[in-house]
Write an enzyme that holds these catalytic residues in place. Structure first.
Site, mmCIF file in Angstrom:
data_model
loop_
_atom_site.group_PDB
_atom_site.id
_atom_site.type_symbol
_atom_site.label_atom_id
_atom_site.label_comp_id
_atom_site.label_asym_id
_atom_site.label_seq_id
_atom_site.Cartn_x
_atom_site.Cartn_y
_atom_site.Cartn_z
ATOM 1 N N CYS A 173 -0.027 -7.725 -5.948
ATOM 2 C CA CYS A 173 -1.448 -8.075 -5.852
ATOM 3 C C CYS A 173 -2.046 -8.029 -7.257
ATOM 4 C CB CYS A 173 -2.174 -7.190 -4.846
ATOM 5 S SG CYS A 173 -2.225 -5.431 -5.269
ATOM 6 N N ARG A 181 -3.836 -3.493 -2.001
ATOM 7 C CA ARG A 181 -3.029 -4.239 -1.034
ATOM 8 C C ARG A 181 -1.526 -4.032 -1.182
ATOM 9 N NH1 ARG A 181 -5.775 -9.788 -2.566
ATOM 10 N NH2 ARG A 181 -5.784 -8.625 -4.527
ATOM 11 N N ASP A 231 -9.024 -9.269 -0.654
ATOM 12 C CA ASP A 231 -9.055 -8.132 -1.568
ATOM 13 C C ASP A 231 -10.087 -7.132 -1.050
ATOM 14 O OD1 ASP A 231 -9.347 -6.361 -3.623
ATOM 15 O OD2 ASP A 231 -9.547 -7.883 -5.182
#
Ligand code: 4NP
Length: 148
Positions: A3, A9, A119
């Site tokens: 990420c 994440r 996100d």
């Protein structure tokens, strides 16, 4: 698992896939990284640690690191969370073999749609949703690569 910051994440994806690999008795190696080095050396975001803990996973021992070209050699598959990660990782690839290793992780459950894992950094409520998406996607990752 890649990420932007490697604190929200991808640490979840890393922990989730690692647990499924252990459950299945597979001998795979999983790791995670960020396209940025902004949080290099630091722990996962506390909100990711909390949601993982709720589902029985301890990801608190992970450390953020930046994605590097060597990862194309070290890993058979590179899963990114969003299109921006995809562009950043592909920009480091030097040939078609490397480019072919890069996948949008939600394409495992929504083939060809290039859906993004949102996100959650600026959204305290996003972590549960991200966890659920990644849990499903990681089941599909296991099915795709498991032999026999
Ligand atoms: P991640 O989330 O890419 O899922 O780890 C973010 C973490 C940090 C920042 C942005 C996104 N940041 O701007 O520092």
């Amino acid at each position: 698992m890649v990420c932007l910051g490697n604190i929200c994440r991808s640490p979840l994806a890393h922990g989730i896939l690692e647990a499924k690999i252990a459950e299945q008795g597979l001998d795979w190696t999983v790791d995670s990284a960020g396209t940025s080095g902004w949080h290099a050396g630091g722990p996962p975001d506390g909100r990711s640690v909390q949601v993982a803990k709720k589902y029985g996973l301890d990801i608190s021992g992970q450390h953020s690191r930046q994605f590097r070209h060597y990862d194309f050699e070290a890993f058979d598959a590179i899963y990114v969370m969003d299109r921006s990660n995809l562009a950043n990782v592909l920009a480091l690839a030097i040939n078609d073999e490397e480019r072919a290793k890069v996948y949008m992780i939600l394409n495992e459950i929504y083939p060809g749609q290039n859906r993004e894992v949102p996100d959650p950094y600026y959204d305290d409520n996003g972590f549960e949703e991200v966890y659920a998406m990644l849990d499903k996607a990681c089941d599909s990752v296991i099915s795709r690569w498991k032999v026999g």
